[in-house]
Write a protein that holds these residues in place. Structure first.
Motif, mmCIF file in Angstrom:
data_model
loop_
_atom_site.group_PDB
_atom_site.id
_atom_site.type_symbol
_atom_site.label_atom_id
_atom_site.label_comp_id
_atom_site.label_asym_id
_atom_site.label_seq_id
_atom_site.Cartn_x
_atom_site.Cartn_y
_atom_site.Cartn_z
ATOM 1 N N GLU A 28 -22.606 17.511 -11.682
ATOM 2 C CA GLU A 28 -23.948 18.090 -11.764
ATOM 3 C C GLU A 28 -24.982 17.365 -10.901
ATOM 4 O O GLU A 28 -25.870 17.999 -10.328
ATOM 5 C CB GLU A 28 -24.447 18.073 -13.220
ATOM 6 N N ILE A 29 -24.902 16.041 -10.835
ATOM 7 C CA ILE A 29 -25.945 15.288 -10.124
ATOM 8 C C ILE A 29 -25.671 15.279 -8.621
ATOM 9 O O ILE A 29 -24.570 15.586 -8.178
ATOM 10 C CB ILE A 29 -26.067 13.839 -10.664
ATOM 11 N N ASP A 30 -26.678 14.910 -7.860
ATOM 12 C CA ASP A 30 -26.536 14.853 -6.399
ATOM 13 C C ASP A 30 -25.890 13.523 -6.020
ATOM 14 O O ASP A 30 -26.557 12.492 -5.958
ATOM 15 C CB ASP A 30 -27.922 14.991 -5.750
ATOM 16 N N ILE A 31 -24.593 13.549 -5.787
ATOM 17 C CA ILE A 31 -23.861 12.311 -5.502
ATOM 18 C C ILE A 31 -23.445 12.211 -4.036
ATOM 19 O O ILE A 31 -22.969 11.171 -3.582
ATOM 20 C CB ILE A 31 -22.635 12.224 -6.454
ATOM 21 N N LYS A 32 -23.669 13.290 -3.296
ATOM 22 C CA LYS A 32 -23.295 13.302 -1.872
ATOM 23 C C LYS A 32 -24.100 12.263 -1.101
ATOM 24 O O LYS A 32 -25.295 12.116 -1.294
ATOM 25 C CB LYS A 32 -23.547 14.696 -1.293
ATOM 26 N N ASP A 33 -23.400 11.515 -0.257
ATOM 27 C CA ASP A 33 -24.007 10.463 0.576
ATOM 28 C C ASP A 33 -24.615 9.317 -0.232
ATOM 29 O O ASP A 33 -25.439 8.557 0.270
ATOM 30 C CB ASP A 33 -25.079 11.047 1.512
ATOM 31 N N LYS A 34 -24.198 9.172 -1.487
ATOM 32 C CA LYS A 34 -24.698 8.096 -2.341
ATOM 33 C C LYS A 34 -23.662 6.964 -2.453
ATOM 34 O O LYS A 34 -22.479 7.162 -2.221
ATOM 35 C CB LYS A 34 -25.010 8.633 -3.748
ATOM 36 N N THR A 35 -24.158 5.773 -2.833
ATOM 37 C CA THR A 35 -23.282 4.630 -3.114
ATOM 38 C C THR A 35 -23.108 4.540 -4.632
ATOM 39 O O THR A 35 -24.097 4.560 -5.371
ATOM 40 C CB THR A 35 -23.905 3.325 -2.582
ATOM 41 N N VAL A 36 -21.865 4.442 -5.100
ATOM 42 C CA VAL A 36 -21.562 4.574 -6.531
ATOM 43 C C VAL A 36 -20.801 3.359 -7.061
ATOM 44 O O VAL A 36 -19.890 2.844 -6.406
ATOM 45 C CB VAL A 36 -20.715 5.847 -6.786
ATOM 46 N N MET A 37 -21.171 2.908 -8.273
ATOM 47 C CA MET A 37 -20.413 1.886 -8.990
ATOM 48 C C MET A 37 -19.730 2.528 -10.190
ATOM 49 O O MET A 37 -20.363 3.239 -10.972
ATOM 50 C CB MET A 37 -21.339 0.768 -9.474
ATOM 51 N N ASP A 38 -18.430 2.284 -10.328
ATOM 52 C CA ASP A 38 -17.649 2.770 -11.475
ATOM 53 C C ASP A 38 -17.203 1.546 -12.273
ATOM 54 O O ASP A 38 -16.222 0.896 -11.954
ATOM 55 C CB ASP A 38 -16.441 3.570 -10.970
ATOM 56 N N MET A 39 -17.964 1.234 -13.316
ATOM 57 C CA MET A 39 -17.713 0.037 -14.131
ATOM 58 C C MET A 39 -16.723 0.371 -15.251
ATOM 59 O O MET A 39 -16.945 1.299 -16.017
ATOM 60 C CB MET A 39 -19.036 -0.440 -14.741
ATOM 61 N N GLY A 40 -15.637 -0.367 -15.343
ATOM 62 C CA GLY A 40 -14.591 -0.057 -16.308
ATOM 63 C C GLY A 40 -13.797 1.137 -15.825
ATOM 64 O O GLY A 40 -13.684 2.168 -16.479
ATOM 65 N N THR A 41 -13.234 0.981 -14.636
ATOM 66 C CA THR A 41 -12.676 2.104 -13.872
ATOM 67 C C THR A 41 -11.520 2.835 -14.547
ATOM 68 O O THR A 41 -11.395 4.036 -14.427
ATOM 69 C CB THR A 41 -12.195 1.592 -12.488
ATOM 70 N N GLY A 42 -10.646 2.105 -15.234
ATOM 71 C CA GLY A 42 -9.470 2.741 -15.829
ATOM 72 C C GLY A 42 -8.538 3.283 -14.756
ATOM 73 O O GLY A 42 -8.151 2.567 -13.838
#
Length: 205
Positions: A63-77
Motif C-alpha cells: 500500500e505505501i510508496d516504497i519505490k526508490d526508498k531505502t528499507v530496513m527489515d528488522m527481524g527478517t526471518g
C-alpha cells in the motif's frame, strides 16, 4: 521424522496477499498468479505469509510508496518482507536477524528470487549504529518486549520524514507501543488488526 519438512509439505500452502503478492515454495505446483511472486523455502525461519503479522506487514508494503526508498527489515526471518519490498522497487533493503538459521535462510531465499539489493546482517538492533538517518521505511515484525526496548534505536536510523511499520504484538499492547513511539517523535497513523494481532503504522516527521 523431519517435522519441519512435514510441516512445509502439508501445512505451508500457496497464499495470495492483498491480491498482488503470491507466496509459494519451490515444491508447490499452483495455478495461482499475482503481480509479485515470491518463492520461500522456510526451513526453521518465521515468515511464510500465513501468520497474521506477516500478511498485514505485506499488505502495508503493498500500500505505501516504497519505490526508490531505502528499507530496513528488522527481524527478517525468511526475508519475505524485504524480498517483496525489493520486487516493488525499493533501491536498497537491509535485513537484520539474530538467528543464524534466519540469516542463512533469508540469504537463500533472496537468491531464489534473484534479489540483488538485499544486504543481510547477523545481529540485533545494535547493528543499527552503522546506519544513522538512513531508512525511508523501517519494518519490524518481532514481539512486544523487543519492540519496546528497541524503538529508540530504530528512530536513530530513520530519515526525517520516514515510515515505521511495527507488528508482532496484540491489540492490548498497542497503547504501550504507541506511548513509546510518541516519546521518540513518532506519530501514530493507522493500524490493521487480524485475530487480535496488530500491525501499526507510524511516521517520523
Amino acid at each position: 521424522k523431519n517435522w519441519n519438512e512435514e510441516w512445509e509439505k502439508n501445512y505451508f500452502q500457496p497464499i495470495v496477499i492483498g491480491e498482488q503478492c503470491l507466496i509459494k515454495s519451490s515444491f508447490h505446483k499452483t495455478d495461482l498468479k499475482a503481480k509479485y511472486e515470491i518463492i520461500i523455502d522456510p526451513k526453521m525461519s518465521f515468515g511464510t505469509g500465513h501468520h497474521e503479522t506477516t500478511s498485514m506487514m505485506a499488505e502495508y508494503i503493498l500500500e505505501i510508496d516504497i519505490k526508490d526508498k531505502t528499507v530496513m527489515d528488522m527481524g527478517t526471518g525468511t526475508g519475505i518482507l524485504g524480498i517483496l519490498a525489493s520486487m516493488i522497487g525499493c533501491t536498497k533493503i537491509v535485513g537484520i536477524d539474530n538467528d543464524s538459521w534466519c540469516y542463512e535462510n533469508a540469504e537463500e531465499n533472496t537468491e531464489k528470487n534473484n534479489i540483488n539489493n538485499f544486504e543481510m546482517i547477523l545481529g540485533d538492533a545494535g547493528m543499527l549504529k552503522s546506519y544513522p538517518n538512513t531508512f525511508d521505511v523501517f519494518i519490524a515484525n518481532i514481539n512486544r518486549h523487543i519492540l519496546l526496548a528497541d524503538i529508540k534505536y530504530y528512530v536513530k536510523s530513520m530519515k526525517n520524514p520516514s515510515i515505521l511499520l511495527l507488528s508482532g504484538f496484540y491489540l492490548e499492547d498497542l497503547v504501550d507501543i504507541e506511548a513509546e513511539c510518541t516519546k521518540h517523535g513518532l506519530k501514530f497513523i493507522d493500524k490493521k488488526i487480524k485475530k487480535n494481532w496488530v500491525c501499526a503504522k507510524f511516521e517520523l516527521a
